[in-house]
Design an enzyme around this catalytic site. Structure first.
Site, PDB file in Angstrom:
ATOM      1  N   HIS A 196     -10.972  -5.651   8.867  1.00 56.18           N
ATOM      2  CA  HIS A 196     -12.027  -5.464   7.981  1.00 56.18           C
ATOM      3  C   HIS A 196     -13.225  -4.515   8.113  1.00 56.18           C
ATOM      4  O   HIS A 196     -13.977  -4.274   7.072  1.00 56.18           O
ATOM      5  CB  HIS A 196     -12.510  -6.855   7.226  1.00 56.18           C
ATOM      6  CG  HIS A 196     -11.377  -7.860   6.736  1.00 56.18           C
ATOM      7  ND1 HIS A 196     -10.657  -8.620   7.230  1.00 56.18           N
ATOM      8  CD2 HIS A 196     -11.123  -7.880   5.324  1.00 56.18           C
ATOM      9  CE1 HIS A 196      -9.793  -9.203   6.629  1.00 56.18           C
ATOM     10  NE2 HIS A 196     -10.217  -8.907   5.370  1.00 56.18           N
ATOM     11  N   GLU A 248       0.680  -1.027  -0.014  1.00 55.95           N
ATOM     12  CA  GLU A 248      -0.035  -0.011   0.156  1.00 55.95           C
ATOM     13  C   GLU A 248       0.706   1.280   0.145  1.00 55.95           C
ATOM     14  O   GLU A 248       0.496   2.130  -0.880  1.00 55.95           O
ATOM     15  CB  GLU A 248      -0.884  -0.047   1.201  1.00 55.95           C
ATOM     16  CG  GLU A 248      -2.174  -0.987   1.069  1.00 55.95           C
ATOM     17  CD  GLU A 248      -1.507  -2.567   1.407  1.00 55.95           C
ATOM     18  OE1 GLU A 248      -0.317  -2.722   2.048  1.00 55.95           O
ATOM     19  OE2 GLU A 248      -2.244  -3.475   1.143  1.00 55.95           O
TER      20      GLU A 248
HETATM   21  C1  TPP Z   1      -1.530  -4.915   4.409  1.00 61.00           C
HETATM   22  C2  TPP Z   1      -2.595  -5.884   3.532  1.00 61.00           C
HETATM   23  N1  TPP Z   1      -3.153  -5.459   2.505  1.00 61.00           N
HETATM   24  C3  TPP Z   1      -4.045  -5.998   1.911  1.00 61.00           C
HETATM   25  C4  TPP Z   1      -4.372  -7.391   2.569  1.00 61.00           C
HETATM   26  C5  TPP Z   1      -5.748  -7.952   1.925  1.00 61.00           C
HETATM   27  N2  TPP Z   1      -5.261  -9.447   1.246  1.00 61.00           N
HETATM   28  C6  TPP Z   1      -5.632 -10.284   2.174  1.00 61.00           C
HETATM   29  S1  TPP Z   1      -4.857 -11.649   1.536  1.00 61.00           S
HETATM   30  C7  TPP Z   1      -4.441 -10.921   0.289  1.00 61.00           C
HETATM   31  C8  TPP Z   1      -3.500 -11.730  -0.570  1.00 61.00           C
HETATM   32  C9  TPP Z   1      -2.249 -12.292  -0.099  1.00 61.00           C
HETATM   33  O1  TPP Z   1      -1.666 -13.238  -0.844  1.00 61.00           O
HETATM   34  P1  TPP Z   1      -0.324 -13.847  -0.434  1.00 61.00           P
HETATM   35  O2  TPP Z   1       0.456 -13.127   0.208  1.00 61.00           O
HETATM   36  O3  TPP Z   1       0.021 -14.652  -1.686  1.00 61.00           O
HETATM   37  O4  TPP Z   1      -0.975 -15.192   0.402  1.00 61.00           O
HETATM   38  P2  TPP Z   1      -2.268 -16.129   0.151  1.00 61.00           P
HETATM   39  O5  TPP Z   1      -3.392 -15.744   0.265  1.00 61.00           O
HETATM   40  O6  TPP Z   1      -1.858 -16.675  -1.201  1.00 61.00           O
HETATM   41  O7  TPP Z   1      -1.840 -17.228   1.012  1.00 61.00           O
HETATM   42  C10 TPP Z   1      -4.705  -9.787   0.261  1.00 61.00           C
HETATM   43  C11 TPP Z   1      -4.203  -8.802  -0.873  1.00 61.00           C
HETATM   44  C12 TPP Z   1      -4.150  -7.558   3.610  1.00 61.00           C
HETATM   45  N3  TPP Z   1      -4.686  -8.715   4.194  1.00 61.00           N
HETATM   46  N4  TPP Z   1      -3.227  -6.890   4.483  1.00 61.00           N
END
Ligand code: TPP
Ligand code: MG
Lengths: 328, 361
Positions: free
Chosen positions: A131, A62
């Site tokens: 959230h 972000e």
């Molecule tokens: C700081 C932050 N930004 C955005 C999100 C929203 N979000 C939740 S899971 C996700 C994707 C995460 O992907 P990854 O790190 O590859 O983990 P995976 O879900 O594939 O296990 C996002 C964008 C968040 N939880 N935290």
């Protein structure tokens, strides 16, 4: 365009679409805003329509998103960025507070940042932790930021169009629990200006001052109050910064009593600012201290407990009952 | 040994048992023992059932949301199998199977996702930090726990989990740098499942691999086939051993795949084709280990029965524990915010008590 029944999410999508059509320098980016169309589908179809130079996914960071938007705005573009949820905007706080808010001031007006940071915010959707935050007070407290939040479908469209056209950076707070609420609207007529509050309902007995997700709750409370014989005015701020003292104070002076309704925790918040302003400016018109209905001063609770945290019709009516009515 | 040789990951992800169940020799890693693999098999069967049952329960409305690790169970389990009791685990929202395999009660594991509290277990009991949802933010904490352990003269190792998407966040980079500068005994374990919600790896990083990201910080990187429990146990086991021996932080990337949608709330058809998913079904971590164990003649009825019993038990635990509506106490809202409750919170708690009493009356 004639009247159509659309949701707030669709209105925001249409606003982005129309802004991107009207001005080639408008670009939209963030996390999952491309093929997915955003987790709330606000950017649905934009990449398909405008190509991935105009609407694109970024790496997941972000601070990077907002920082890059600053640079793009410095170089002639009008970036609109999405923070996926309220609490996931916090990594960008440094960029927002130290740069987005201050650039005009630091450069004596030489560098302007016409950019929009869209943030779905607030509770009411049964989200797990992080959230459902109401983060507007952090931004409202930061000089240099313009903070707006629509409460109706029509305003969602109009305010977002205005925010994108605005010469200064706008934090655009989208009450996520209202995303799916549908209304009949005519998108061609609707252009509320940034900085103007609106009276949603007129009543002589007391004024409810609300913004964003609290507005429909305030309106519902006014409906119930009317049935019980008390006429309430409801003011929807629409714009937290700049603050429309005129509209708010006119309503309070007319009614002599006021309750501020907000979904955020009350301590050191937008709602406390409203109480302070109204008290300072309308003291002699007030028949009772200004009351507040806000969330408790606790982190947003887990889904099974969130109902206790959100402002309710009953809490608003109780607060109104408390306004030192002679006959009670 | 040159710096490059010391820090660079293997040219290919380490794989000791391939997708057909065929074992392979590796110059640096040895196949785990029969006992370890049989234990792993039992845990995989249980972990898979945990995922399936939790997904079923979310469809029945018993969980608010479930980010499944279906297909990533080998990563989930290897991460904890290589730890000792005194070591720490720093999990994300997707790592329920890891948490549960650490000994945390399955229902307490799911408290966050059920929605009755933010975190259901005592982090000190099994040395499992609260699940982190804000991405990568747990990683600097992992470094802090590890550094404190060193200062206190303990030989604790910290296993810090993160996704491919999370490696883009600033906190990931700050954590790696701090860990390297302080030589903190942390194993950073990236489960690269190729997606961050809808965003594919190619939009996340232009590095040759995520394991290469250690180089700039002076951290050795290694990568493993994330669906090969044997390879993961070997690679993570060695990383833990090195960290414990004072060789500083280690970075491991597992190549795996998010077979299902991001969560039940996600619609993966909007951003990927089914034919991308299909080949990964053939790389399933359970099938290949099963094939290998069968070919060795190690998978007798006893082992199968034990594994199945564990799976049946965990599924029953989830059903029994999650079907009844949890009891929540509104007074909890104010209970744990400060060591000493403030006047304001006492007033607000009283307000709510009064409101609820009036509602009942
Ligand atoms: C700081 C932050 N930004 C955005 C999100 C929203 N979000 C939740 S899971 C996700 C994707 C995460 O992907 P990854 O790190 O590859 O983990 P995976 O879900 O594939 O296990 C996002 C964008 C968040 N939880 N935290
Ligand atoms: Mg991922």
């Amino acid at each position: 365009m004639t009247h159509t029944k659309i949701s707030m999410a669709q209105a925001l999508n249409q606003a982005l679409r129309d802004a991107m059509t009207a001005d080639e320098s408008v670009v939209m980016f963030g996390e999952d805003v491309g093929a997915l169309g955003g987790v709330f589908r606000i950017t649905d179809g934009l990449t398909a329509e405008f190509g991935d130079k105009r609407c694109f996914d970024t790496p997941l960071a972000e601070a990077g998103i907002v920082g890059m938007a600053v640079g793009m705005a410095m170089n002639g573009m009008r970036p609109v960025v999405e923070m996926q949820f309220d609490a996931f905007g916090y990594p960008a706080f440094e960029q927002v507070v130290s740069h987005v808010a201050k650039m005009r001031n630091r450069t004596r007006g030489r560098v302007q940042l016409p950019m929009v940071i869209r943030i779905p915010y607030g509770g009411g959707i049964g989200g797990v932790e992080h959230h459902s935050d109401s983060s507007e007070s952090y931004f409202a407290h930061t000089p240099g930021l313009t903070v707006v939040t629509p409460a109706t479908v029509a305003d969602a469209y109009g305010l977002l169009r205005k925010a994108i056209e605005f010469p200064d950076p706008v934090v655009f707070m989208e009450p996520k629990k209202l995303y799916w609420a549908k209304e009949e609207v005519d998108l061609t007529e609707l252009q509320p200006g940034i900085g103007t509050a609106v009276v949603r309902r007129d009543g002589a007995d007391a004024t409810l001052i609300a913004y964003g997700p609290a507005v429909p709750v305030a309106l519902e409370a006014a409906e119930v109050a009317a049935a019980e014989g008390r006429q309430l005015t409801v003011v929807d701020l629409r714009s937290v910064v700049p603050f429309d003292d005129e509209t708010v104070c006119a309503a309070v002076r007319r009614t002599g009593r006021a309750v501020v309704v907000a979904e955020a925790s009350g301590f050191a918040s937008v709602s406390s600012e409203i109480v302070a302003r109204v008290t300072e400016k309308c003291f002699h018109s007030l028949a009772a201290p200004v009351r507040r209905v806000t969330a408790f001063d606790i982190p947003f609770p887990p889904p099974k407990l969130e109902k206790y945290q959100l402002p309710s019709v009953d809490r608003i009516l109780d607060a109104v009952d408390d306004l030192q009515w002679e006959d009670s | 040994m040159t710096v490059e040789e010391h820090l660079l990951p293997s040219a290919e992800p380490v794989c000791l048992i391939d997708q057909n169940g065929v074992p392979h020799d590796h110059p640096s890693y040895r196949l785990p023992t029969k006992e370890a693999l049989l234990d792993g098999y039992t845990q995989l069967i249980r972990g898979r059932r945990f995922n399936d049952q939790a997904s079923a329960l979310v469809r029945q409305g018993r969980l608010a949301v479930y980010p499944s690790s279906f297909g990533q169970e080998a990563c989930q389990l290897a991460a904890t199998m290589v730890l000792r009791d005194g070591d720490w685990l720093f999990p994300t929202y997707r790592d329920s199977v890891s948490i549960m395999s650490r000994g945390v009660d399955p229902i307490e594991t799911l408290t966050l996702l059920r929605g009755d509290w933010h975190s259901g277990y005592d982090p000190y009991e099994h040395k499992v930090a609260p699940q982190a949802t804000p991405l990568a933010t747990q990683l600097p904490h992992a470094v802090g726990v590890a550094h404190a352990a060193r200062l206190k003269g303990e030989d604790t190792v910290v296993m810090a989990l993160v996704g491919d998407g999370g490696t883009s966040e600033g906190d990931f980079h700050e954590a790696l740098n701090f860990a390297a500068v302080f030589q903190a005994p942390v194993v950073f374990f990236i489960q690269n499942n190729e997606y961050a919600i809808s965003v594919p790896l190619a939009r996340q990083s232009a590095a040759p691999s995520l394991a290469h990201k250690g180089i700039g910080y002076g951290i050795p990187g290694e990568r493993a086939d994330g669906n090969d429990l044997a390879g993961l146990l070997a690679v993570l086991g060695q990383a833990v051993k090195k960290a414990r021996a004072g060789e500083g932080p280690q970075l491991i990337e597992a190549h795996t795949y998010r077979v299902q949608a991001h969560t039940n709330a996600d619609d993966a058809s909007r951003y990927r084709q089914d034919d991308e998913v299909t080949p990964w079904l053939d790389r399933d971590p359970i099938e290949r280990l099963t094939t290998y164990l069968e070919q060795q003649g190690w998978l007798d009825d006893d082992v199968r029965a034990t594994a199945e019993a564990g799976a049946v038990e965990v599924a029953a635990q989830l059903r029994d524990g999650l079907m009844p509506e949890p009891e929540v106490d509104p007074a909890d809202l104010f209970a744990h915010l400060y060591a000493a409750e403030t006047q304001q919170l006492q007033q607000q708690a009283a307000f709510l008590r009064d409101e609820l009493a009036r509602e009942e009356a």
